[in-house]
Design an enzyme around this catalytic site. Sequence first.
Site, PDB file in Angstrom:
ATOM      1  N   GLY A 136       0.924  -1.310  -0.075  1.00 52.46           N
ATOM      2  CA  GLY A 136      -0.088   0.019  -0.207  1.00 52.46           C
ATOM      3  C   GLY A 136       0.927   1.055  -0.147  1.00 52.46           C
ATOM      4  NE  ARG A 148      -2.108  -4.337  -1.330  1.00 52.22           N
ATOM      5  CZ  ARG A 148      -1.729  -3.727  -0.312  1.00 52.22           C
ATOM      6  NH1 ARG A 148      -0.741  -4.126   0.598  1.00 52.22           N
ATOM      7  NH2 ARG A 148      -2.722  -2.735   0.322  1.00 52.22           N
ATOM      8  CB  THR A 193       3.226  -0.109   6.526  1.00 51.77           C
ATOM      9  OG1 THR A 193       1.990  -0.625   6.808  1.00 51.77           O
ATOM     10  CG2 THR A 193       3.897  -0.375   7.535  1.00 51.77           C
ATOM     11  CB  ILE A 194      -0.747   3.818   7.164  1.00 45.76           C
ATOM     12  CG1 ILE A 194      -1.458   2.843   6.782  1.00 45.76           C
ATOM     13  CG2 ILE A 194      -0.350   5.006   6.207  1.00 45.76           C
ATOM     14  CD1 ILE A 194      -3.080   3.351   6.499  1.00 45.76           C
ATOM     15  CG  ASP A 195      -1.314  -1.293   8.390  1.00 42.70           C
ATOM     16  OD1 ASP A 195      -2.125  -0.390   8.403  1.00 42.70           O
ATOM     17  OD2 ASP A 195      -1.437  -2.177   7.683  1.00 42.70           O
ATOM     18  N   GLY A 197      -5.919  -0.914   9.699  1.00 49.89           N
ATOM     19  CA  GLY A 197      -5.010  -1.696  10.833  1.00 49.89           C
ATOM     20  C   GLY A 197      -5.581  -3.212  10.594  1.00 49.89           C
ATOM     21  CD  GLU A 205      -8.246  -2.284   7.603  1.00 50.98           C
ATOM     22  OE1 GLU A 205      -9.193  -1.792   6.594  1.00 50.98           O
ATOM     23  OE2 GLU A 205      -7.079  -2.432   7.359  1.00 50.98           O
TER      24      GLU A 205
HETATM   25  N1  ATP Z   1       6.928 -14.036   2.345  1.00 51.75           N
HETATM   26  C1  ATP Z   1       6.873 -13.584   1.115  1.00 51.75           C
HETATM   27  N2  ATP Z   1       7.792 -13.751   0.199  1.00 51.75           N
HETATM   28  C2  ATP Z   1       7.574 -12.952  -0.900  1.00 51.75           C
HETATM   29  N3  ATP Z   1       6.729 -12.132  -1.219  1.00 51.75           N
HETATM   30  C3  ATP Z   1       5.844 -11.944  -0.109  1.00 51.75           C
HETATM   31  C4  ATP Z   1       5.968 -12.600   1.032  1.00 51.75           C
HETATM   32  N4  ATP Z   1       5.072 -11.971   1.891  1.00 51.75           N
HETATM   33  C5  ATP Z   1       4.286 -11.266   0.934  1.00 51.75           C
HETATM   34  N5  ATP Z   1       4.785 -10.922  -0.366  1.00 51.75           N
HETATM   35  C6  ATP Z   1       4.262 -10.374  -1.248  1.00 51.75           C
HETATM   36  O1  ATP Z   1       4.555  -8.838  -0.893  1.00 51.75           O
HETATM   37  C7  ATP Z   1       3.110  -8.276  -1.359  1.00 51.75           C
HETATM   38  C8  ATP Z   1       2.883  -7.060  -0.687  1.00 51.75           C
HETATM   39  O2  ATP Z   1       2.483  -7.368   0.797  1.00 51.75           O
HETATM   40  P1  ATP Z   1       1.437  -6.501   1.405  1.00 51.75           P
HETATM   41  O3  ATP Z   1       0.276  -6.303   0.431  1.00 51.75           O
HETATM   42  O4  ATP Z   1       1.288  -6.809   3.012  1.00 51.75           O
HETATM   43  O5  ATP Z   1       2.033  -4.995   1.404  1.00 51.75           O
HETATM   44  P2  ATP Z   1       3.130  -4.620   2.337  1.00 51.75           P
HETATM   45  O6  ATP Z   1       4.602  -4.403   1.577  1.00 51.75           O
HETATM   46  O7  ATP Z   1       3.313  -5.171   3.564  1.00 51.75           O
HETATM   47  O8  ATP Z   1       2.583  -2.866   2.624  1.00 51.75           O
HETATM   48  P3  ATP Z   1       1.437  -2.670   3.417  1.00 51.75           P
HETATM   49  O9  ATP Z   1       0.985  -4.022   4.388  1.00 51.75           O
HETATM   50  O10 ATP Z   1       1.702  -1.415   4.165  1.00 51.75           O
HETATM   51  O11 ATP Z   1       0.275  -2.479   2.413  1.00 51.75           O
HETATM   52  C9  ATP Z   1       2.029  -9.251  -1.232  1.00 51.75           C
HETATM   53  O12 ATP Z   1       1.120  -9.012  -1.903  1.00 51.75           O
HETATM   54  C10 ATP Z   1       2.850 -10.598  -1.515  1.00 51.75           C
HETATM   55  O13 ATP Z   1       2.661 -10.767  -3.111  1.00 51.75           O
HETATM   56  O1  F6P Z   2      -5.217  -0.611  -0.956  1.00 53.02           O
HETATM   57  P1  F6P Z   2      -5.912  -1.532  -0.344  1.00 53.02           P
HETATM   58  O2  F6P Z   2      -5.678  -2.778  -1.028  1.00 53.02           O
HETATM   59  O3  F6P Z   2      -7.423  -1.372  -0.224  1.00 53.02           O
HETATM   60  O4  F6P Z   2      -5.235  -2.131   1.128  1.00 53.02           O
HETATM   61  C1  F6P Z   2      -5.750  -1.874   2.271  1.00 53.02           C
HETATM   62  C2  F6P Z   2      -4.910  -2.331   3.172  1.00 53.02           C
HETATM   63  O5  F6P Z   2      -3.502  -1.545   3.388  1.00 53.02           O
HETATM   64  C3  F6P Z   2      -3.037  -0.997   4.275  1.00 53.02           C
HETATM   65  O6  F6P Z   2      -3.532   0.433   4.235  1.00 53.02           O
HETATM   66  C4  F6P Z   2      -1.674  -1.030   4.452  1.00 53.02           C
HETATM   67  O7  F6P Z   2      -1.253  -0.496   3.517  1.00 53.02           O
HETATM   68  C5  F6P Z   2      -4.011  -1.845   5.339  1.00 53.02           C
HETATM   69  O8  F6P Z   2      -4.094  -1.063   6.580  1.00 53.02           O
HETATM   70  C6  F6P Z   2      -5.296  -1.979   4.703  1.00 53.02           C
HETATM   71  O9  F6P Z   2      -6.127  -3.051   5.190  1.00 53.02           O
END
Ligand code: ATP
Ligand code: F6P
Length: 343
Positions: free
Chosen positions: A11, A72, A125-127, A170, A222
């Site tokens: 995100g 993602r 991440t805002i989380d 969250g 959430e």
């Molecule tokens: N263990 C892992 N190994 C490789 N890729 C991963 C793994 N876990 C997650 N990913 C990939 O990373 C992508 C991004 O993860 P996620 O959607 O949780 O965003 P983030 O980088 O954690 O940021 P945020 O949670 O703030 O949106 C996931 O959609 C997935 O494709």
């Molecule tokens: O942009 P999307 O796919 O709606 O993602 C929402 C999710 O991303 C986050 O904002 C983390 O970036 C979570 O808190 C939330 O659940």
Amino acid sequence: MKTIGVLTGGGDCPGLNAAIRAVVKQAIIYDWEVIGIRNGWKGLIEGDVEPLTHYSVSGILSKGGTILGTSRVNPTKNIEDLQRLRDNIKKYGISGIIACGGEGTLSAALALYRRGIPVVGIPKTIDNDVSCTSKTIGFDTAVTIATDAIDRLHTTAESHHRVIIIEVMGRHVGWIAMAAGIAGGANEILIPEVPFDIEEICENLKQRYDHGKAYSTVVVAEGAIPKEGTGFRMPEQEIDEYGHVKLGGIGYLLKDEIEKRVGVDVRVTILGHIQRGGSPTPFDRILATRMGITAVKLLKDEDYGKMVALRGSKILPVKLEDAVAKLKTVDLDLFDLAKTFFG
Ligand SMILES: Nc1ncnc2c1ncn2[C@@H]1O[C@H](COP(=O)(O)OP(=O)(O)OP(=O)(O)O)[C@@H](O)[C@H]1O
Ligand SMILES: O=P(O)(O)OC[C@H]1O[C@](O)(CO)[C@@H](O)[C@@H]1O
Ligand SMILES: [Mg+2]
């Protein structure tokens, strides 16, 4: 002369552009070239890249979102994508990658590092759920936005003698709910780490009315979940294309229960993506700037497999494997402090 790549994944959040700007400025000092990789790991798989210069990062410090775009996409999902990613690293002569992401993007960074790809991470991440760093880029801005919303909803709740439920982001952790809830003086805060008891919440709200406080604000993350056996049913949840449960809507389930059990007028505001948009706070701009510069220095030292982290007042490297080993959940001592103001 080196060529480095920078990407943003997961995100978006305010502060990413400040980090990209810092990376480019520091790289220019080293006389390196920077390649911006579009849309997270997807851009490296597809070879969707652009050179970043002084001009590309001019004026972006205060701008929300990410000029590089995000996705993602998991680069380790199949062997073909992994090979395309390797081919593109070679094609563009990239000697080190800076990945700005949450725990998902950084887990992918770790998986690539373990396959021999030189990468360092920046936590965003805002989380605020990435371990080993006391703050992630974007969290402070999200809390500022959510606190402002609570303040505004507080005055209208008071005027109309209502309960107002504010649903914040969250998914797995309640950092935004807890921080904004404390800052905004919420009467109840519901977080995923501590399953809620609807009966207890309604009892507290009733007592407020009995004591002449004819309004309340309730902040709910959430991803909050009910305590088992407390008579609050969660509906079946949909899954998005990346396997994440589609959240958003717990506020309305709570509204129905509170109206039924307390007999008061309830309104719901879901803050949603407003929390992820707009200009970063000064704190996030400074954090992102420091992290961006330190990440480039790690590449200079060839200190790969690390993530830059805020430790006390310093920005220090930590191992990526430690940073993603588990989610950083809410500090329960702080949550206990928040409870002093419930009811
Ligand atoms: N263990 C892992 N190994 C490789 N890729 C991963 C793994 N876990 C997650 N990913 C990939 O990373 C992508 C991004 O993860 P996620 O959607 O949780 O965003 P983030 O980088 O954690 O940021 P945020 O949670 O703030 O949106 C996931 O959609 C997935 O494709
Ligand atoms: O942009 P999307 O796919 O709606 O993602 C929402 C999710 O991303 C986050 O904002 C983390 O970036 C979570 O808190 C939330 O659940
Ligand atoms: Mg994540």
